[in-house]
Design a protein around this motif. Structure first.
Motif, PDB file in Angstrom:
ATOM      1  N   VAL A 245      45.172  21.933  38.586  1.00 47.55           N
ATOM      2  CA  VAL A 245      46.145  22.577  39.296  1.00 47.55           C
ATOM      3  C   VAL A 245      46.385  24.019  38.572  1.00 47.55           C
ATOM      4  CG1 VAL A 245      47.946  22.186  40.682  1.00 47.55           C
ATOM      5  CG2 VAL A 245      46.369  20.580  40.357  1.00 47.55           C
ATOM      6  N   PHE A 246      46.847  25.435  39.060  1.00 46.74           N
ATOM      7  CA  PHE A 246      47.037  26.400  38.891  1.00 46.74           C
ATOM      8  C   PHE A 246      47.693  27.051  39.393  1.00 46.74           C
ATOM      9  CE2 PHE A 246      43.377  25.739  36.797  1.00 46.74           C
ATOM     10  CZ  PHE A 246      43.172  26.638  35.611  1.00 46.74           C
ATOM     11  N   GLY A 247      49.148  27.523  38.737  1.00 47.84           N
ATOM     12  CA  GLY A 247      50.096  28.439  39.516  1.00 47.84           C
ATOM     13  C   GLY A 247      49.977  29.903  38.604  1.00 47.84           C
ATOM     14  N   LEU A 248      50.636  31.128  39.213  1.00 48.60           N
ATOM     15  CA  LEU A 248      50.225  32.261  38.759  1.00 48.60           C
ATOM     16  C   LEU A 248      51.962  32.557  38.325  1.00 48.60           C
ATOM     17  CD1 LEU A 248      48.635  34.462  41.413  1.00 48.60           C
ATOM     18  CD2 LEU A 248      47.906  33.741  39.665  1.00 48.60           C
ATOM     19  N   ILE A 308      40.027  35.920  40.828  1.00 52.30           N
ATOM     20  CA  ILE A 308      39.915  34.848  40.340  1.00 52.30           C
ATOM     21  C   ILE A 308      41.381  34.374  39.806  1.00 52.30           C
ATOM     22  CG2 ILE A 308      40.122  33.305  38.361  1.00 52.30           C
ATOM     23  CD1 ILE A 308      37.350  35.408  37.228  1.00 52.30           C
ATOM     24  N   MET A 309      42.427  34.797  40.000  1.00 55.11           N
ATOM     25  CA  MET A 309      44.013  34.944  39.827  1.00 55.11           C
ATOM     26  C   MET A 309      44.762  33.891  41.256  1.00 55.11           C
ATOM     27  SD  MET A 309      46.264  37.990  38.497  1.00 55.11           S
ATOM     28  CE  MET A 309      45.289  39.016  37.294  1.00 55.11           C
ATOM     29  N   LYS A 310      44.025  34.794  42.490  1.00 56.21           N
ATOM     30  CA  LYS A 310      43.925  34.304  43.931  1.00 56.21           C
ATOM     31  C   LYS A 310      43.735  32.993  44.421  1.00 56.21           C
ATOM     32  CE  LYS A 310      45.736  34.499  48.120  1.00 56.21           C
ATOM     33  NZ  LYS A 310      46.745  34.367  48.907  1.00 56.21           N
ATOM     34  N   GLY A 311      42.376  32.623  44.263  1.00 62.75           N
ATOM     35  CA  GLY A 311      41.985  31.424  43.924  1.00 62.75           C
ATOM     36  C   GLY A 311      41.988  30.643  43.031  1.00 62.75           C
ATOM     37  N   LEU A 312      42.647  30.779  42.466  1.00 60.79           N
ATOM     38  CA  LEU A 312      43.017  29.752  41.489  1.00 60.79           C
ATOM     39  C   LEU A 312      44.580  29.314  41.491  1.00 60.79           C
ATOM     40  CD1 LEU A 312      42.733  31.191  37.380  1.00 60.79           C
ATOM     41  CD2 LEU A 312      41.114  29.563  38.494  1.00 60.79           C
TER      42      LEU A 312
END
Length: 388
Positions: A245-248, A308-312
């Motif tokens: 699970v990722f967050g920006l 990719i950022m948006k997808g993560l």
């Protein structure tokens, strides 16, 4: 013939010097948490077969790098001589050299390749300029002494970009047919290796393949190794990688700026404005084909990073503490930014070679941005090498 031999000798010297400096950096840094985890969980505990099958317990499923690491450990009969208890940093002199040997080689190869290509395609001074631009880019000296896949990723991306560049340049020259076949095959091999190094490597293969199709429209059969095999490999290892699970971070664009510094963006934009002004003045957009193609590569690469950022970020779940997306997931941008910046300057100098005023101003601007980059990066780089 003598010029080519001299450039090859100089490239060899550059590689040896950089490898020595990278070795100093490796020797001066303790092994840190992620390196230790990779060594224990992804190398020492797994067989070669398990690595190839993608059973690596890390988000970045990189079978090529871990096979290389396991290979050098087996050849040297080396295992970590201590039980890791979760310490953030551990001093182990032999491991600091041995486990970082491949990353040292990869990063030295990447910078040497940039020097060699620009020296061979343009001249010796542009080769030095490109080399300094690469060496004083943070991502080049940050991951050259870290036993993780990022140095290999940067190296292969560098090879991808310079082979893409040489393919463009050879289409303008007399060696079109023989050079094109050679660079096409090389790009195919590099794309496959990229897909075995990072899941996002298949995205890079898609971008380069798309640009080649748009600009040159070769036969579909030529895309088997250039695109289809890398896409299949990347998809396979993506399915077998742990799904985190990722967050920006608060300022997502800094993930890009840490790979393509703001001053380099400004320099590229300035060159782009000058080039567009020239095209409008001449009322033609046919000149500067190399600039158009490198600009397209850079724009699509940055767009891919944003995608990719948006997808993560879509993996975020309120019930979980996410991993923060790091700039190291976008290290493929660093070589693209380096080559684009140097190409923009060199091609503008070629376009304005009969205009002394423009030539002098472009050289001053190019030198100014390089000096600024050196001044910003030199303290950290010298510290990495243990010089100060």
């Amino acid at each position: 013939m003598k010029k080519n031999l001299l450039i090859k000798v100089m490239a060899g010297i550059v590689f040896v010097v950089l490898l020595f400096l990278e070795g100093l950096s490796a020797q001066n840094k303790m092994l840190w948490n992620d390196e230790l985890y990779s060594q224990i969980q992804s190398i020492e505990k797994l067989s070669y077969g398990e690595i190839v099958q993608g059973k690596i317990p890390e988000g970045n499923n990189s079978p090529l790098f871990y096979i290389l690491q396991k290979g050098i450990c087996d050849v040297m009969k080396y295992r970590l001589p201590f039980v890791w208890k979760g310490e953030w940093g551990v001093a182990e002199p032999q491991a600091q050299i041995l486990l970082r040997l491949w990353p040292n080689v990869f990063m030295s190869l990447a910078a040497t390749a940039i020097f060699y290509v620009f020296a061979a395609e343009y001249s010796f001074l542009p080769g030095i300029y490109a080399l300094l631009t690469a060496v004083f880019t943070e991502m080049f000296f940050t991951y050259g002494a870290e036993a993780r896949p990022y140095a290999l990723w940067i190296c292969l991306t560098t090879f991808q970009v310079v082979y893409f560049l040489r393919l463009i340049l050879c289409r303008k020259g007399a060696n079109k047919k023989s050079g094109e076949r050679e660079y096409w095959r090389a790009l195919g091999i590099v794309n496959i290796l990229l897909s075995l190094t990072a899941v996002f490597g298949s995205v890079q293969a898609f971008i380069v393949s798309l640009l080649l199709f748009v600009f040159y429209r070769p036969k579909l059969s030529q895309y088997v190794f250039l695109l289809f095999v890398p896409l299949f490999s990347g998809f396979y290892y993506f399915l077998h990688a742990p799904q985190y699970v990722f967050g920006l971070p608060a300022k997502p664009l800094f993930l890009i700026y840490e790979n393509i510094p703001v001053d380099r963006f400004i320099f590229i934009c300035c060159c782009g404005i000058v080039f567009l002004g020239y095209c409008m003045w001449r009322k033609t957009f046919k000149d500067g084909g190399v600039i158009w193609r490198l600009a397209a590569l850079m724009i699509l690469s940055c767009a891919a990073a944003l995608g990719i950022m948006k997808g993560l970020s879509l993996t975020a779940d309120p019930g979980w503490q996410p991993f923060e997306v790091s700039s190291r997931y976008f290290v493929f941008l660093a070589p693209v930014g380096i080559v684009a910046a140097v190409i923009f300057l060199l091609e503008l100098l070629r376009i304005f070679r009969g205009n002394v005023w423009m030539t002098v101003n472009l050289m001053i601007i190019g030198a100014g941005f390089l000096i600024l980059r050196i001044l910003q990066s030199a303290p950290a780089l010298l510290s990495e090498w243990g010089i100060c």
